[in-house]
Design a protein around this motif. Structure first.
Motif, PDB file in Angstrom:
ATOM      1  N   ARG A 145      37.144  51.785  45.276  1.00  0.00           N
ATOM      2  CA  ARG A 145      37.123  50.996  44.037  1.00  0.00           C
ATOM      3  C   ARG A 145      38.325  51.336  43.161  1.00  0.00           C
ATOM      4  O   ARG A 145      38.929  52.395  43.292  1.00  0.00           O
ATOM      5  CB  ARG A 145      35.827  51.235  43.258  1.00  0.00           C
ATOM      6  CG  ARG A 145      34.579  50.762  43.999  1.00  0.00           C
ATOM      7  CD  ARG A 145      33.302  51.102  43.267  1.00  0.00           C
ATOM      8  NE  ARG A 145      32.140  50.630  44.006  1.00  0.00           N
ATOM      9  CZ  ARG A 145      31.568  49.443  43.829  1.00  0.00           C
ATOM     10  NH1 ARG A 145      32.062  48.614  42.899  1.00  0.00           N
ATOM     11  NH2 ARG A 145      30.527  49.073  44.536  1.00  0.00           N
ATOM     12  N   ASN A 146      38.629  50.417  42.197  1.00  0.00           N
ATOM     13  CA  ASN A 146      39.725  50.668  41.272  1.00  0.00           C
ATOM     14  C   ASN A 146      39.231  51.393  40.026  1.00  0.00           C
ATOM     15  O   ASN A 146      38.054  51.791  39.945  1.00  0.00           O
ATOM     16  CB  ASN A 146      40.439  49.361  40.909  1.00  0.00           C
ATOM     17  CG  ASN A 146      39.523  48.396  40.143  1.00  0.00           C
ATOM     18  OD1 ASN A 146      38.468  48.780  39.632  1.00  0.00           O
ATOM     19  ND2 ASN A 146      39.930  47.140  40.062  1.00  0.00           N
ATOM     20  N   GLU A 147      40.094  51.564  39.039  1.00  0.00           N
ATOM     21  CA  GLU A 147      39.737  52.312  37.832  1.00  0.00           C
ATOM     22  C   GLU A 147      38.596  51.676  37.054  1.00  0.00           C
ATOM     23  O   GLU A 147      37.881  52.356  36.315  1.00  0.00           O
ATOM     24  CB  GLU A 147      40.965  52.433  36.914  1.00  0.00           C
ATOM     25  CG  GLU A 147      42.060  53.319  37.485  1.00  0.00           C
ATOM     26  CD  GLU A 147      43.282  53.322  36.592  1.00  0.00           C
ATOM     27  OE1 GLU A 147      43.562  54.373  35.986  1.00  0.00           O
ATOM     28  OE2 GLU A 147      43.946  52.271  36.502  1.00  0.00           O
ATOM     29  N   GLN A 148      38.432  50.380  37.181  1.00  0.00           N
ATOM     30  CA  GLN A 148      37.368  49.675  36.478  1.00  0.00           C
ATOM     31  C   GLN A 148      36.055  49.637  37.278  1.00  0.00           C
ATOM     32  O   GLN A 148      35.086  49.026  36.850  1.00  0.00           O
ATOM     33  CB  GLN A 148      37.801  48.239  36.156  1.00  0.00           C
ATOM     34  CG  GLN A 148      38.851  48.114  35.063  1.00  0.00           C
ATOM     35  CD  GLN A 148      40.227  48.581  35.522  1.00  0.00           C
ATOM     36  OE1 GLN A 148      40.652  48.265  36.641  1.00  0.00           O
ATOM     37  NE2 GLN A 148      40.916  49.336  34.684  1.00  0.00           N
ATOM     38  N   GLY A 149      36.058  50.294  38.418  1.00  0.00           N
ATOM     39  CA  GLY A 149      34.860  50.317  39.247  1.00  0.00           C
ATOM     40  C   GLY A 149      34.681  49.067  40.090  1.00  0.00           C
ATOM     41  O   GLY A 149      33.614  48.847  40.680  1.00  0.00           O
ATOM     42  N   GLU A 150      35.713  48.231  40.177  1.00  0.00           N
ATOM     43  CA  GLU A 150      35.646  47.011  40.968  1.00  0.00           C
ATOM     44  C   GLU A 150      36.027  47.308  42.424  1.00  0.00           C
ATOM     45  O   GLU A 150      36.838  48.180  42.695  1.00  0.00           O
ATOM     46  CB  GLU A 150      36.608  45.963  40.387  1.00  0.00           C
ATOM     47  CG  GLU A 150      36.283  45.582  38.947  1.00  0.00           C
ATOM     48  CD  GLU A 150      37.445  44.867  38.262  1.00  0.00           C
ATOM     49  OE1 GLU A 150      37.182  44.061  37.362  1.00  0.00           O
ATOM     50  OE2 GLU A 150      38.620  45.134  38.636  1.00  0.00           O
TER      51      GLU A 150
END
Length: 290
Positions: A145-150
């Motif tokens: 996942r990315n920093e935004q949790g996506e």
């Protein structure tokens, strides 16, 4: 959680080498495995078929003698499933899961002549008896996942189940996942049919439970079972001893460093190292002899 089979038990623990192979590894009838996998990955789509991949980890995985039981299979869409049952301590299970998944990933890429567009999904499932992760859910699904949790990539999915964190009672179990984990935790404790929860009459669970019924085993099968479980119990103890010895060596190195490089008193060193004062004094005596 005690998973050892004794004479007064009717059902063999799923959380044993024999139980794991008899249920998850049942090649004659894969309904239990298919429903269990669907529940573990939280999919609404039924898995219609599974094909066991027996040679995937030959020579690189540990077997039941270390309290680690593995299987690998594929569904009808060629999605790959790696399932590990870990009875003993598992301090490096995340690294092992990555090793399994990346080994499978590399094999898939090579078979596809480096065509990344043909890659199917890899699900790496670890079922652990003991608590490992620092948060409360008993079931964890992880992707890149990315920093935004996506979701950054979902081609590889890591699923962790920690049995000790599951506390639901029979009447609270509504989903297949809850029914599966409840069964794994309790089947070997049942001594009377009257103790059966209603959902154990569901076909997929009944198939697994029948395979665990020691009353249906021949004397030779029962003797083999007892030898196998005794061997696994000893190896789990040996594994625990190895981990304890490694921790003691680490403590020894830390205490030695503090004694040689600081002026801290013995009580402070013991507190910092998380050991007893007697341990620090014994290290101090050994250093004095050198």
């Amino acid at each position: 959680m005690e998973a050892l089979y004794t004479d007064d038990q009717i059902f063999i623990p799923i959380i044993s080498d024999y139980g794991f192979k008899a249920t998850f590894g049942n090649e004659a009838n894969t309904l239990f495995l298919r429903r269990a996998l669907q529940a573990l990955i939280k999919s609404d789509v039924p898995i219609k078929e599974v094909k066991f991949d027996k040679n995937t980890f030959e020579g690189i995985t540990q077997d039941g003698r270390s309290g680690i039981f593995d299987l690998s299979c594929m569904d009808e869409k060629n999605n790959h499933f790696i399932v590990e049952m870990q009875y003993g301590d598992a301090p490096y299970f995340v690294q092992r899961m990555k090793f399994y998944a990346l080994h499978k990933f590399n094999a898939m890429v090579k078979r596809g002549k480096f065509d990344y567009g043909t890659l199917t999904k890899i699900y790496c499932v670890a079922i652990l008896v003991n608590d490992i992760l620092p948060y409360p859910p008993f079931h964890t699904v992880a992707n890149l996942r990315n920093e935004q949790g996506e979701i950054f990539d979902d081609q590889m999915t890591f699923i962790t189940v920690e049995l000790d964190k599951f506390t639901l009672q029979e009447f609270d179990c509504q989903t297949d996942l809850q029914k599966l984990i409840y069964t794994m935790k309790t089947i070997h404790t049942v001594t009377q049919p009257t103790q059966f929860p209603k959902f154990w009459d569901e076909e997929w669970l009944k198939i697994a439970i029948d395979e665990l019924d020691s009353r249906k085993m021949t004397p030779d099968e029962k003797a083999s079972l007892e030898i196998l479980i005794a061997r696994n119990a000893e190896s789990v103890k040996a594994e625990s001893r190895k981990i304890k010895e490694a921790e003691q060596r680490k403590s020894l190195e830390f205490v030695t460093g503090l004694l040689q490089q600081t002026n801290f008193d013995i009580n402070k060193i013991a507190t910092l190292a998380g050991v007893s004062v007697d341990f620090v004094e014994s290290v101090q005596r050994q250093l004095a002899k050198q």
